[in-house]
Enzyme design. Structure first.
Site, PDB file in Angstrom:
ATOM      1  N   LYS A 169       0.840  -1.189   0.000  1.00  0.00           N
ATOM      2  CA  LYS A 169       0.000   0.000   0.000  1.00  0.00           C
ATOM      3  C   LYS A 169       0.881   1.248   0.000  1.00  0.00           C
ATOM      4  CE  LYS A 169      -4.006   1.839   2.536  1.00  0.00           C
ATOM      5  NZ  LYS A 169      -4.913   1.622   3.680  1.00  0.00           N
ATOM      6  N   LEU A 191      -6.678   8.690   3.483  1.00  0.00           N
ATOM      7  CA  LEU A 191      -6.692   7.273   3.901  1.00  0.00           C
ATOM      8  C   LEU A 191      -7.948   6.891   4.683  1.00  0.00           C
ATOM      9  CD1 LEU A 191      -3.000   6.811   5.190  1.00  0.00           C
ATOM     10  CD2 LEU A 191      -3.907   6.158   2.954  1.00  0.00           C
ATOM     11  N   SER A 237      -9.574   1.749   2.624  1.00  0.00           N
ATOM     12  CA  SER A 237      -8.608   2.500   1.867  1.00  0.00           C
ATOM     13  C   SER A 237      -7.563   1.660   1.150  1.00  0.00           C
ATOM     14  CB  SER A 237      -7.924   3.491   2.807  1.00  0.00           C
ATOM     15  OG  SER A 237      -7.153   2.815   3.767  1.00  0.00           O
ATOM     16  N   ILE A 249      -7.674   0.776   9.829  1.00  0.00           N
ATOM     17  CA  ILE A 249      -7.983   1.502  11.070  1.00  0.00           C
ATOM     18  C   ILE A 249      -9.473   1.429  11.375  1.00  0.00           C
ATOM     19  CG2 ILE A 249      -8.320   3.758   9.955  1.00  0.00           C
ATOM     20  CD1 ILE A 249      -6.980   5.064  12.368  1.00  0.00           C
ATOM     21  N   GLY A 250     -10.270   1.106  10.330  1.00  0.00           N
ATOM     22  CA  GLY A 250     -11.717   1.020  10.541  1.00  0.00           C
ATOM     23  C   GLY A 250     -12.346   0.014   9.580  1.00  0.00           C
ATOM     24  N   GLY A 251     -11.479  -0.714   8.863  1.00  0.00           N
ATOM     25  CA  GLY A 251     -11.978  -1.674   7.872  1.00  0.00           C
ATOM     26  C   GLY A 251     -11.170  -1.641   6.584  1.00  0.00           C
ATOM     27  N   SER A 252     -10.075  -0.913   6.576  1.00  0.00           N
ATOM     28  CA  SER A 252      -9.373  -0.615   5.322  1.00  0.00           C
ATOM     29  C   SER A 252      -8.610  -1.778   4.701  1.00  0.00           C
ATOM     30  CB  SER A 252      -8.421   0.572   5.520  1.00  0.00           C
ATOM     31  OG  SER A 252      -9.154   1.779   5.516  1.00  0.00           O
TER      32      SER A 252
END
Lengths: 556, 556
Positions: free
Chosen positions: A129, A178, A204, A225-228
């Site tokens: 990434k 992001l 992201s 961080i939240g589903g990326s």
């Protein structure tokens, strides 16, 4: 001083120039939505190259170690396929063919000279990434202001992967900031979904998931961080793992919201074959990242946990299915996938019960408050440095349907206010642990639930601009639980006929329901999520393998 | 509604009533400064009780396990000595004799019936800092507003200690706010130093260290966010361990600055015998605290690390002595202790080099900024609830010499500003790790430095009100390094004659220099600090044992 758009255009031109001309294909028309077959039909890859890129990670590594396939030819094969992917779904940022091939040649030499592999990932191309700095290359994380900043050293994870014998060979696209569940920025543009280019690849880490779905890379590294890691993996039909904080080193990588010490971003693998998850995690952890990254947890690879020694060696597990999270009801195809998993696990002799979520809505909003506490300043600073506009919606230009779910609030919080939010989150973490422990009464195994199985998001990949703030993924970041993604099926409009619904949890639930139109989701992959507890990566991988094997043992 | 002072006086009266009348002694006059001999001479404890309380922790546990000493008699012995300590240095908060004896009796019964110990701490009385909630008791952490709040359940650590067979038997005094290096609050008053009552016992775990120094408890549990286990341990001449974040469970305990997720408070043992450190840590970690506290790290007890398998089995280690930290030069007796350790370690065959600190001043100020970001609001809320005044100095009333080093700033930070401070701290953590790794060039062992040995503070226990913000302890919290405290010697005015000094780092350094008057520090213990890396508790304990053995093998 050039304008932001000149800088972005120049960067994009340089990217284009980095592609060997002989690897350009005649792209299909834009109306061709499903492009997953193109790598095979476009004629650029030889049958042997197609065989290489179709191979399972572990077999690939065996053949590389045995010298059957050289690192150079494997790298070329994946590079060609990655460049095809780039032409189909716009998934790449940095392209550095010569450098990757030189590294591959070194590995071939070393194997020839010593008869030994350099490390457990000998010769394996790995995509990264666009946060993972590589010495001498730019890393923009989607911000124009970072164009022209060349890294003086590798991120710690890049060093470790190279020492393990991997060949970093491309970097992949991200959304500006992001912090979106889609992938679009002012430099590289938008990444689309290989199964249906009118749908988002997610974000992201959408560049990674689109690339891996097209088998342009055997293992990619995303961040979450939240589903990326999980949302793009699920949208593109590949495997993914979100480890707990600090299991994989982050030091030396770029990030947004830097200094936010509460709900942390983590790196994790995105792979086309299930074996990639263990292979990646075991290699990275055995390199003792805690000696190079102060935030990496000093915790060895635990083979006994992988073998589920404390859980009847995995013979009889108890999975709890969360059919919906009380925030919004998943679309019909997602529920169909859950039912299928329930069936195959029951048939395989495991116990399957229902998971009753607690506090998911509140966990989601607390997490958002924590990120938003200082996000506006963070984003403003990163964009104003170049003058590029802050992207406010992922909806294609001209389409003003839906603003983004993630939006910095007008004013942030004071530190003390932030502490109060963080305290509430901590209290819910303790409550949730108690809730999990109490499940021992219902599992029939004498243990609490071994893993939760739930949607990765309430929908399969939606049309661009429609990926929303997703409690199904975010809550596990807030709780720091380890979570994986595995593919189950794809949306089939003939089966997944929209059903009427008259009662809704709230307006958001209705909005999600309204989104579902079977034809629009044609071919979209359906993946599910398996959730274990904090720092339980070994067990989560093992249980994902068990579920995956159960699914494969009973094809639909 | 009663005034805060009425509430405090009532609580203090209830405490006094909880002491069995027959355990009251005739206290020595206030002019008797060193009271360490009183437990033996006061006549309350029988010779057998004195023998019990003088015993090393491991021998004590063996005799308890073998039934040679009953849990009830061991508990009575320590309780009597603790009550003597209370009358000498005012170290206790909660006193609950009947309850502790009932628990001890249960343990004796269990051993009689089953022939087996309940757990690895069978029958061992353990004292707890006044943060660790015990079901049915009040926990005030020094705030009047918490009087009358009775806990509905135990803190996780209390549950674990009880399951291990320990007997929680007293709780110990703390400073208001918990954020001072001394121990004084508006309810229980001030704890003094048993070696010289005109000196501070340190803080914030000063009640624990004073109690343990008088052998009123074999193991106490303190907490440490900036030195609160180590400074009082060092000031009172006992052993202490500050583990890394999350190695010992915190869930269910009270704390100040709740929601501050960056530089975290940790619990750790304070003991009169070196064997207490391993005994406590191994027992707690083997109870798998990560299944009960979401912030506890899922990391098993690592016996191989304790045996220093990767470090030549501990035969030849490299210690680096930090003679001063560049912020202030330690007092002469501290330097004398460092020289003695250098000598005994060299004689024992280890390598001893110099540690050159980097960024200590900045790490200290960053940490202070992080705490201060919201501390004013936190303290104001906790005190205003009862109307008690916020304590602004630890200097005895009427003496207006020095205001406290820790003081909430007038206005806090925004969340974004806090993130910037936290980011800078994270960057320094990476720098420091590199610095440590680079020491491999100077150690002569092929490894980086195994441990740093340095002062715990620049002075031995100073007169009340003079314990300052202490970089020697705080930096290791900022870096999350594991650190222990071990005793070396005591201040001897005949040897430690003040030397003239004409150049100072700055005004603070001069202030610290000026503080030293040999007669004022008479009998003050001198301890040093041993620092390892993050989550290296096992190795730090083992290396502390090695240093301690080397010191004991060559008495002065």
């Amino acid at each position: 001083m050039p304008s932001w758009s000149d800088l972005a255009a120049d960067k994009k031109r340089r990217q284009q120039k980095a592609i060997p001309q002989e690897w350009l294909i005649t792209p299909p028309p834009e109306t061709t939505l499903n492009v997953t077959g193109i790598p095979e039909t476009c004629g650029l890859l030889t049958p042997r190259e197609l065989a290489i890129t179709d191979e399972d990670v572990n077999t690939l590594l065996k053949r590389l170690a045995g010298g059957e396939w050289s690192a150079v030819e494997v790298t070329i094969a994946f590079y060609k396929r990655a460049i095809v992917a780039q032409q189909l779904v716009n998934c790449l940022t940095e392209i550095f063919v010569e450098r990757a091939l030189a590294r591959a040649a070194e590995l071939d030499d070393a194997l020839k000279k010593t008869g030994k592999v350099v490390g457990p990932l000998h010769g394996l191309p790995i995509s990264l990434k666009d946060q993972l700095c590589i010495k001498g290359l730019e890393t923009t994380i989607g911000y124009v202001s970072l164009i022209g900043e060349y890294a003086e050293k590798n991120a710690v994870l890049v060093d470790i992967l190279e020492e393990c014998g991997a060949v970093p060979f491309v970097r992949t696209n991200v959304p500006q900031t992001l912090m979106w569940g889609e992938t679009l920025n002012n430099i590289f543009g938008r990444t689309t979904n290989p199964y249906n280019r009118s749908l988002t690849a997610g974000g992201s880490s959408g560049g990674e998931s689109a690339l891996v779905a097209l088998k342009g890379s055997p293992i990619g590294v995303g961040s979450d961080i939240g589903g990326s890691v999980r949302v793009p993996s699920a949208f593109c039909g590949v495997y993914g793992l979100k480890p707990s904080y600090g299991r994989v080193p982050y030091s030396g990588a770029l990030n947004s919201l830097e200094g936010q010490d509460s709900v942390l971003s983590v790196f994790g693998p995105i792979t086309s074959s299930i074996s990639g998850l263990k292979t990646f995690m075991e290699a990275v952890i055995k390199a003792k990242p805690w000696l190079r990254d102060p935030l990496a947890v000093r915790k060895k690879w635990d083979e006994a946990e992988y073998q589920l020694k404390d859980r009847d060696n995995g013979r009889k597990l108890c999975f709890a299915i969360m059919w919906d999270d009380g925030v919004c009801v998943p679309h019909l195809p997602i529920t169909r996938a859950l039912k299928r998993v329930q069936e195959v696990l029951t048939n395989a002799g495991h116990n399957v019960i229902t998971w009753y979520p607690i506090e998911h809505r509140r966990l989601g909003s607390l997490t958002k408050e924590i990120w938003d506490a200082g996000s506006l300043e963070d984003f403003a600073l990163a964009t104003s440095a170049s003058g590029e506009p802050l992207i406010a919606t992922m909806v294609p230009a001209g389409n003003k349907v839906t603003a983004a779910s993630f939006r910095a609030r007008e004013s942030g919080l004071t530190a003390y206010q932030l502490w109060q939010v963080q305290k509430e989150r901590k209290d819910i973490r303790a409550l949730y642990m108690e809730h999990w422990n109490n499940s021992v009464a219902s599992t029939g195994t004498g243990r609490p639930v071994d893993a939760i199985i739930c949607p990765a998001s309430p929908y399969a990949a939606p049309p661009h601009g429609h990926s929303k703030f997703n409690h199904y993924s975010v809550v596990w970041n807030a709780l720091d639980y380890t979570a994986s993604i595995f593919p189950v099926t794809t949306v089939d409009p003939a089966i997944d006929v929209k059903q009427p619904c008259e009662s809704f949890i709230d307006a958001f639930d209705r909005e999600v329901y309204d989104m579902y139109e079977p034809e629009a989701f044609q071919d979209a992959p359906i993946c599910l999520q398996l959730v274990g507890r904090t720092l339980e990566e070994e067990a989560v991988i093992a249980m994902t393998e068990i579920v995956d094997a159960a699914l494969k043992a009973r094809p639909q």
